[in-house]
Enzyme design. Structure first.
Site, short mmCIF file in Angstrom:
data_model
loop_
_atom_site.label_atom_id
_atom_site.label_comp_id
_atom_site.label_asym_id
_atom_site.label_seq_id
_atom_site.Cartn_x
_atom_site.Cartn_y
_atom_site.Cartn_z
N ASN A 81 1.03 -1.37 -0.34
CA ASN A 81 -0.17 -0.30 0.05
C ASN A 81 0.89 1.62 -0.18
O ASN A 81 0.43 1.79 0.58
CB ASN A 81 -0.89 -0.02 1.05
CG ASN A 81 -1.29 -1.09 1.67
OD1 ASN A 81 -1.61 -1.98 1.85
ND2 ASN A 81 -2.29 -1.57 0.04
N LYS A 87 5.08 7.09 -1.73
CA LYS A 87 3.66 6.96 -1.80
C LYS A 87 3.06 6.48 -0.78
O LYS A 87 2.71 5.58 -1.13
CB LYS A 87 2.76 8.00 -3.05
CG LYS A 87 1.65 8.78 -2.52
CD LYS A 87 0.78 9.51 -4.04
CE LYS A 87 -0.92 9.80 -3.23
NZ LYS A 87 -1.12 10.80 -3.14
N VAL A 88 1.98 7.17 1.23
CA VAL A 88 1.46 6.20 1.46
C VAL A 88 -0.60 6.24 1.21
O VAL A 88 -1.34 6.81 0.84
CB VAL A 88 1.38 6.78 2.99
CG1 VAL A 88 0.26 5.43 3.02
CG2 VAL A 88 2.14 6.19 2.94
N CYS A 89 -1.17 5.10 0.48
CA CYS A 89 -2.64 5.19 -0.26
C CYS A 89 -3.05 4.15 0.81
O CYS A 89 -2.80 3.16 0.63
CB CYS A 89 -1.31 4.33 -1.27
SG CYS A 89 -3.47 3.81 -2.21
N ILE A 90 -3.66 4.49 1.83
CA ILE A 90 -4.85 4.05 2.60
C ILE A 90 -6.27 5.01 2.60
O ILE A 90 -5.65 5.96 2.63
CB ILE A 90 -3.46 4.22 4.35
CG1 ILE A 90 -4.69 3.68 4.29
CG2 ILE A 90 -3.35 5.38 4.28
CD1 ILE A 90 -3.28 3.22 5.99
#
Lengths: 167, 260
Positions: A81, A87-90
């Site tokens: 993720n 870059k965090v994708c949450i």
């Protein structure tokens, strides 16, 4: 002119996080800019991240908390993720618009202005050891995690060791 | 990545809405809708009755926050209109003083609902100040005030928090009416607390009750009937004779001005 509500809110959150040492999260401002924070935290215990030390940058929009910030790891990560650029994708970092990221993601997990930096950091640290394979940002890492869990964990461990060596 | 561009596209649409329409238009003749719906007999049929009750309206920006913004705008506008009666026992005066007290007390409410004071304290201060200095605003400047994103967004966020707190604290009453959501709390998280989510009857009911203000909504829709539905919230209202009038067209609210 009233001070921007974003700065007022960020200042309060910053004060709270810097005064409360129990959270385990350290925060700092980037060049006195209220809209860019450096955050760091030790890898969660009893996970492959234990012993590592993680640095990330939070970039807030001018209408925060109306919209969520963006979080980018500066420490090298290998996680389904987290994009390869860090870059965090949450879900908590996504506005509750249409399901452009993942139709399985319920609106109730998305960003809301009553959440804050601490809620984001708690979600992200819990995501580290509990990846969501349904909406991968890093497909290679997702396949690795699904098909070779042991190899995936070894890679995460190696990066945890490296994260401390890099400091 | 594709995800990035989808986000960009959405932000672009949002920016376009913001660039092209003011948050509140000036006061317009409601007969403008006759032209707008000249090809829509089901809408047209209902207009004469609405026009006889409400000759004027104000268009508002359609970005999902219009209900909360209309509600607060209408309150402030009615207070401005009756500036010199705010210290009297006129309905406007009673409502004005009730509301200031409500806003001041709302911190306790929000805290009881489990919200962090960091999220709402500044909004309470800002809205109290706006109310307490209402005599420096005029009917002409009010719509300009709302072009200030700080005030407009603060009012919307604050109203959303209070609406959510009210629904959360009356969960058993609303259980089963949260279409698409298993629980009232999930509904609040998905539809009430985030910005830009549209408001349905549940939110309208909650706002009317939590602020203690009567809201009357005229529904203009595609139904066959030539009578439009009119709903009043709260049903058992017993406060001062003071009403916020709204026009609802599917997905959107505008402000209505009754025959004086």
């Amino acid at each position: 002119m009233v001070e921007s509500y974003a700065i007022a809110r960020l200042r309060s959150e910053y004060r709270e996080l810097t005064q409360n040492e129990d959270t385990g999260f350290s925060v700092g401002l980037n060049n006195d800019n209220w809209f860019i924070w450096s955050v760091s935290f030790p890898g969660p215990e009893d996970t492959p991240y234990e012993g590592g030390f993680y640095l990330a940058r939070l970039t807030f929009p001018t209408d925060y908390p109306n919209s969520p910030p963006e979080m980018v790891f500066e420490t090298e990560m290998w996680h389904p993720n987290i994009y390869s650029d860090g870059k965090v994708c949450i879900s908590i970092l996504h506005p509750p618009g249409d399901d452009i990221f993942n139709p399985n993601e319920s609106s109730s997990e998305r960003w809301r202005p009553i959440l804050g930096v601490e809620a984001i950091l708690l979600s992200v640290t819990s995501m580290l050891n509990d990846p969501n394979l349904d909406s991968p940002a890093n497909i290679d890492a997702a396949i690795h995690c699904r098909d070779d869990k042991q190899g995936y964990i070894r890679k995460v461990r190696r990066l945890a060791v490296k994260s401390v060596e890099c400091l | 990545m594709d995800d990035y561009s989808a986000v960009d596209q959405e932000a672009e649409i949002q920016r376009e809405i913001e660039m092209t329409s003011p948050i509140f238009s000036s006061i317009l003749s409601l007969s403008a809708l006759e032209n707008e719906y000249s090809n829509n007999p089901n809408f047209l049929r209902k207009l004469p009755r609405i026009l006889s009750l409400y000759p004027f309206f104000r268009r508002t920006r359609g970005d999902g926050n219009c209900f909360y913004r209309c509600f607060m705008f209408s309150l402030l506008e009615q207070f401005i209109k009756h500036k010199n009666q705010l210290n009297t026992d006129s309905p406007q005066g009673l409502m004005y003083r009730n509301l200031i007290q409500k806003v001041k007390d709302s911190g306790n409410w929000l805290m009881a609902a489990g919200f962090d004071p960091i999220c709402y304290e500044d909004f309470i201060d800002l809205i109290c100040t706006k109310l307490e200095t209402i005599n420096i605003s005029t009917e002409e400047t009010l719509s300009k005030d709302f072009e200030d994103k700080i005030l407009a967004d603060s009012i919307v966020m604050y109203s959303r928090f209070l609406t959510s707190a009210f629904l959360r604290m009356n969960q058993e009453r609303f259980e089963g009416f949260t279409e698409g959501y298993a629980t009232v709390v999930d509904f609040c998280k998905g539809e009430v607390e985030p910005m830009d989510r549209e408001s349905e009857q549940l939110q309208v009911m909650a706002v009317a009750e939590v602020f203690g203000v009567r809201i009357k909504i005229i529904y203009l829709d595609r139904s066959d009937s030539d009578v439009c539905t009119e709903l009043v919230f709260p049903i058992d209202y017993s406060g001062p004779d003071f009403t916020v009038h709204l026009l609802y067209r599917p997905g959107h609210y505008d402000l209505l001005y009754p025959v004086s």
